[in-house]
Write a protein that holds these residues in place. Sequence first.
Motif, short mmCIF file in Angstrom:
data_model
loop_
_atom_site.label_atom_id
_atom_site.label_comp_id
_atom_site.label_asym_id
_atom_site.label_seq_id
_atom_site.Cartn_x
_atom_site.Cartn_y
_atom_site.Cartn_z
N ARG A 173 0.86 -1.18 0.00
CA ARG A 173 0.00 0.00 0.00
C ARG A 173 0.89 1.23 0.00
O ARG A 173 1.82 1.32 0.80
N GLN A 174 0.61 2.16 -0.90
CA GLN A 174 1.40 3.38 -0.93
C GLN A 174 0.93 4.33 0.17
O GLN A 174 -0.24 4.69 0.24
N ILE A 175 1.86 4.73 1.01
CA ILE A 175 1.55 5.59 2.14
C ILE A 175 1.57 7.05 1.72
O ILE A 175 0.71 7.85 2.08
N VAL A 176 2.59 7.42 0.96
CA VAL A 176 2.73 8.80 0.49
C VAL A 176 3.48 8.79 -0.83
O VAL A 176 4.34 7.93 -1.07
N ASN A 177 3.14 9.73 -1.69
CA ASN A 177 3.89 9.94 -2.92
C ASN A 177 3.88 11.44 -3.20
O ASN A 177 2.94 11.97 -3.77
N GLY A 178 4.92 12.11 -2.77
CA GLY A 178 4.99 13.55 -2.90
C GLY A 178 5.84 14.12 -1.78
O GLY A 178 6.33 13.39 -0.91
N ASN A 179 6.01 15.44 -1.83
CA ASN A 179 6.84 16.10 -0.81
C ASN A 179 8.25 15.52 -0.81
O ASN A 179 8.92 15.48 0.22
N GLY A 180 8.68 15.03 -2.01
CA GLY A 180 10.04 14.52 -2.14
C GLY A 180 10.25 13.11 -1.68
O GLY A 180 11.39 12.65 -1.55
N LEU A 181 9.15 12.36 -1.46
CA LEU A 181 9.30 11.03 -0.88
C LEU A 181 8.16 10.13 -1.32
O LEU A 181 7.01 10.56 -1.44
N SER A 182 8.49 8.85 -1.55
CA SER A 182 7.47 7.84 -1.82
C SER A 182 7.70 6.68 -0.86
O SER A 182 8.84 6.19 -0.73
N ILE A 183 6.64 6.26 -0.17
CA ILE A 183 6.74 5.20 0.84
C ILE A 183 5.68 4.15 0.57
O ILE A 183 4.51 4.48 0.35
N TYR A 184 6.09 2.88 0.64
CA TYR A 184 5.19 1.74 0.47
C TYR A 184 5.27 0.85 1.71
O TYR A 184 6.34 0.69 2.30
N TRP A 185 4.13 0.24 2.04
CA TRP A 185 4.07 -0.59 3.26
C TRP A 185 3.24 -1.84 3.01
O TRP A 185 2.24 -1.81 2.28
N ASN A 186 3.68 -2.94 3.59
CA ASN A 186 2.80 -4.09 3.83
C ASN A 186 3.13 -4.61 5.23
O ASN A 186 4.06 -4.09 5.86
N PRO A 187 2.39 -5.55 5.77
CA PRO A 187 2.60 -5.93 7.17
C PRO A 187 4.00 -6.39 7.54
O PRO A 187 4.34 -6.42 8.74
N GLU A 188 4.83 -6.71 6.56
CA GLU A 188 6.17 -7.21 6.88
C GLU A 188 7.28 -6.28 6.44
O GLU A 188 8.41 -6.40 6.92
N THR A 189 6.99 -5.34 5.54
CA THR A 189 8.06 -4.60 4.87
C THR A 189 7.66 -3.15 4.63
O THR A 189 6.51 -2.86 4.31
N ILE A 190 8.63 -2.25 4.80
CA ILE A 190 8.48 -0.85 4.39
C ILE A 190 9.56 -0.57 3.36
O ILE A 190 10.72 -0.98 3.52
N LEU A 191 9.20 0.14 2.32
CA LEU A 191 10.15 0.50 1.27
C LEU A 191 9.95 1.97 0.94
O LEU A 191 8.81 2.45 0.83
N LEU A 192 11.05 2.70 0.76
CA LEU A 192 10.93 4.11 0.41
C LEU A 192 12.03 4.53 -0.56
O LEU A 192 13.07 3.89 -0.66
N TYR A 193 11.73 5.61 -1.27
CA TYR A 193 12.75 6.27 -2.08
C TYR A 193 12.43 7.76 -2.17
O TYR A 193 11.28 8.18 -1.98
N PHE A 194 13.47 8.55 -2.44
CA PHE A 194 13.32 9.98 -2.54
C PHE A 194 13.04 10.38 -3.98
O PHE A 194 13.48 9.70 -4.92
N LEU A 195 12.33 11.48 -4.15
CA LEU A 195 11.88 11.93 -5.47
C LEU A 195 12.55 13.25 -5.84
O LEU A 195 12.79 14.10 -4.97
N ASP A 196 12.82 13.42 -7.14
CA ASP A 196 13.35 14.69 -7.61
C ASP A 196 12.21 15.64 -7.98
O ASP A 196 11.02 15.33 -7.74
N LYS A 197 12.51 16.77 -8.57
CA LYS A 197 11.49 17.77 -8.90
C LYS A 197 10.50 17.27 -9.94
O LYS A 197 9.38 17.78 -10.05
N GLU A 198 10.91 16.28 -10.71
CA GLU A 198 10.01 15.68 -11.73
C GLU A 198 9.26 14.48 -11.17
O GLU A 198 8.62 13.72 -11.89
N ASN A 199 9.38 14.27 -9.86
CA ASN A 199 8.70 13.17 -9.16
C ASN A 199 9.24 11.80 -9.59
O ASN A 199 8.52 10.79 -9.55
N GLN A 200 10.51 11.78 -9.97
CA GLN A 200 11.18 10.54 -10.33
C GLN A 200 12.15 10.15 -9.22
O GLN A 200 12.60 10.98 -8.44
N ILE A 201 12.47 8.84 -9.15
CA ILE A 201 13.40 8.35 -8.13
C ILE A 201 14.74 9.05 -8.28
O ILE A 201 15.33 9.06 -9.37
N SER A 202 15.22 9.63 -7.20
CA SER A 202 16.44 10.44 -7.29
C SER A 202 17.67 9.79 -6.67
O SER A 202 18.79 10.24 -6.91
#
Length: 227
Positions: A173-202
């Motif tokens: 489940r995507q928790i947030v996508n914006g403000n320079g950050l994208s975060i995904y969660w499921n009951p066992e794992t959290i995954l995140l990456y930072f975003l550039d001004k074009e909303n791409q993985i930086s």
Amino acid sequence: MNLKKTIEKIIGRTLFSEEGIQKASILEQEKRLNIKIPSVLKELYSTAGNNTLFSDGFHHLAEITELFIKDNKLVFLQENQSVLHWAVDLADSKTVYQTTDQSFDKDVEWYSEELHVDQFIETIIYLQCVMSDESFHNKAKSGFRYFASLDISEYHNNKKSKNFIDNLHNDFRQIVNGNGLSIYWNPETILLYFLDKENQISDMILTCTKNEDVFDSLIDEYGFWEL
């Protein structure tokens, strides 16, 4: 948002009362500052203000006695390298501002965040988990034992890795996508990456998991490196 339920969902256990700050202590600080602390921030203190994973795992949540006001904004969070500070506007109790100014005795230049305070606090909760080291997780009994990262070059050059990251919505489940950050969660794992001004993985992609099999799969199949 029920912040207590969110935190308990992440760590997979019930929070103990001693992990929160007593309401009397919070009320005392409200009297000192002559304000009402915004509800979501008050909930964070009352449920997990003494849990170092969420208060100091990466960024520093001000101790309840450290809270102060500048320009009618309640300063409550310090970036891990002490470059940024965040505050919530007391006029609306929703808008979060950041500043790079280091001296609050002088004029401060504020910049508003994209996320309102509820979303911002929720984002910080997940960020603390991924960016913390094992010692914070052990102390908090969070269940997270395995930490890994994927280099941005691996994401771009390895089709299997790119397909996995681009389709995280299948298993997370995507928790947030914006403000320079994208975060995904499921009951066992959290995954995140930072975003550039074009909303791409930086930059590199970071994850923590409670499941050794998931961790092994990230390493063996998708090119992650153990941290």
